[in-house]
Write a protein that holds these residues in place. Sequence first.
Motif, PDB file in Angstrom:
ATOM      1  N   PRO A  25       0.816  -1.224   0.000  1.00  0.00           N
ATOM      2  CA  PRO A  25       0.000   0.000   0.000  1.00  0.00           C
ATOM      3  C   PRO A  25       0.850   1.274   0.000  1.00  0.00           C
ATOM      4  CG  PRO A  25      -0.894  -1.585   1.554  1.00  0.00           C
ATOM      5  CD  PRO A  25       0.420  -2.139   1.063  1.00  0.00           C
ATOM      6  N   GLU A  26       2.029   1.222   0.616  1.00  0.00           N
ATOM      7  CA  GLU A  26       2.898   2.403   0.675  1.00  0.00           C
ATOM      8  C   GLU A  26       3.376   2.833  -0.712  1.00  0.00           C
ATOM      9  OE1 GLU A  26       3.598  -0.444   2.516  1.00  0.00           O
ATOM     10  OE2 GLU A  26       2.678   0.269   4.352  1.00  0.00           O
ATOM     11  N   SER A  27       3.350   1.921  -1.675  1.00  0.00           N
ATOM     12  CA  SER A  27       3.789   2.258  -3.031  1.00  0.00           C
ATOM     13  C   SER A  27       2.927   3.346  -3.637  1.00  0.00           C
ATOM     14  CB  SER A  27       3.730   1.018  -3.927  1.00  0.00           C
ATOM     15  OG  SER A  27       4.557   0.003  -3.412  1.00  0.00           O
ATOM     16  N   PHE A  28       1.676   3.427  -3.207  1.00  0.00           N
ATOM     17  CA  PHE A  28       0.775   4.434  -3.760  1.00  0.00           C
ATOM     18  C   PHE A  28       1.135   5.841  -3.297  1.00  0.00           C
ATOM     19  CE2 PHE A  28      -1.514   0.432  -3.980  1.00  0.00           C
ATOM     20  CZ  PHE A  28      -1.843   0.417  -5.334  1.00  0.00           C
ATOM     21  N   ASP A  29       1.976   5.944  -2.254  1.00  0.00           N
ATOM     22  CA  ASP A  29       2.462   7.255  -1.818  1.00  0.00           C
ATOM     23  C   ASP A  29       3.348   7.903  -2.877  1.00  0.00           C
ATOM     24  OD1 ASP A  29       1.102   6.863   0.549  1.00  0.00           O
ATOM     25  OD2 ASP A  29       2.886   6.176   1.649  1.00  0.00           O
ATOM     26  N   TYR A  30       3.865   7.098  -3.803  1.00  0.00           N
ATOM     27  CA  TYR A  30       4.743   7.600  -4.854  1.00  0.00           C
ATOM     28  C   TYR A  30       3.955   8.225  -6.008  1.00  0.00           C
ATOM     29  CZ  TYR A  30       8.622   5.187  -2.596  1.00  0.00           C
ATOM     30  OH  TYR A  30       9.579   4.778  -1.711  1.00  0.00           O
ATOM     31  N   LEU A  31       2.651   8.070  -5.978  1.00  0.00           N
ATOM     32  CA  LEU A  31       1.805   8.644  -7.023  1.00  0.00           C
ATOM     33  C   LEU A  31       1.388  10.047  -6.610  1.00  0.00           C
ATOM     34  CD1 LEU A  31      -0.477   5.556  -7.705  1.00  0.00           C
ATOM     35  CD2 LEU A  31       1.601   6.231  -8.923  1.00  0.00           C
ATOM     36  N   ASP A  86      -2.476  11.926 -13.214  1.00  0.00           N
ATOM     37  CA  ASP A  86      -1.647  12.079 -14.406  1.00  0.00           C
ATOM     38  C   ASP A  86      -0.269  11.428 -14.261  1.00  0.00           C
ATOM     39  OD1 ASP A  86      -3.646  13.480 -15.718  1.00  0.00           O
ATOM     40  OD2 ASP A  86      -2.952  15.407 -14.935  1.00  0.00           O
ATOM     41  N   THR A  87       0.041  10.895 -13.080  1.00  0.00           N
ATOM     42  CA  THR A  87       1.341  10.263 -12.852  1.00  0.00           C
ATOM     43  C   THR A  87       1.446   8.988 -13.671  1.00  0.00           C
ATOM     44  OG1 THR A  87       1.398  11.103 -10.598  1.00  0.00           O
ATOM     45  CG2 THR A  87       2.886   9.296 -11.110  1.00  0.00           C
ATOM     46  N   VAL A  88       2.540   8.855 -14.418  1.00  0.00           N
ATOM     47  CA  VAL A  88       2.812   7.629 -15.174  1.00  0.00           C
ATOM     48  C   VAL A  88       3.644   6.730 -14.265  1.00  0.00           C
ATOM     49  CG1 VAL A  88       3.859   6.635 -17.239  1.00  0.00           C
ATOM     50  CG2 VAL A  88       2.733   8.880 -17.354  1.00  0.00           C
ATOM     51  N   PHE A  89       3.023   5.675 -13.752  1.00  0.00           N
ATOM     52  CA  PHE A  89       3.656   4.828 -12.746  1.00  0.00           C
ATOM     53  C   PHE A  89       4.990   4.253 -13.220  1.00  0.00           C
ATOM     54  CE2 PHE A  89       4.242   0.697 -10.624  1.00  0.00           C
ATOM     55  CZ  PHE A  89       4.357   1.159  -9.330  1.00  0.00           C
ATOM     56  N   PRO A 123       7.604   7.198 -10.425  1.00  0.00           N
ATOM     57  CA  PRO A 123       7.377   6.384  -9.219  1.00  0.00           C
ATOM     58  C   PRO A 123       8.139   5.055  -9.241  1.00  0.00           C
ATOM     59  CG  PRO A 123       5.309   7.282 -10.002  1.00  0.00           C
ATOM     60  CD  PRO A 123       6.332   7.571 -11.059  1.00  0.00           C
ATOM     61  N   LEU A 124       8.092   4.347 -10.348  1.00  0.00           N
ATOM     62  CA  LEU A 124       8.778   3.058 -10.439  1.00  0.00           C
ATOM     63  C   LEU A 124      10.300   3.245 -10.395  1.00  0.00           C
ATOM     64  CD1 LEU A 124       7.996   0.113 -10.577  1.00  0.00           C
ATOM     65  CD2 LEU A 124       8.166   0.228 -13.060  1.00  0.00           C
TER      66      LEU A 124
END
Length: 108
Positions: free
Chosen positions: A5-11, A15-18, A22-23
């Motif tokens: 779930p913490e990965s979504f903090d990178y968005l 409009d963010t291209v994962f 973020p990746l």
Amino acid sequence: MVLNPESFDYLEGDDTVFEQEPLQRLAAEGQLMGYHHSGFWQCMDTQREMKKLEELLSEEGDTNFVSIILIMVIVIAIAAIFSEQLKGAVDAVFGQLTEFIENKGQKY
């Protein structure tokens, strides 16, 4: 792909291209892991792909059926390891998986 779930903090927004920033940040921070699967794999994101899997199942019997089930179980297990919040989702998927096994895919 399985994410904590913490990965979504990178968005930063819709409009963010994962696959870009973020990746790349997750990789730079050593937060990515991989698993090399050398067996059977077929995506099931669309109805066309589901029909292809159904055809493989009917043509080749239990061999691919067992492979499909094992892959689903592995993905679910990995997801469960990463987050207790997935327990409800895991239970639901295992319920559907059990029904699929009992019906040998006939209902789907």
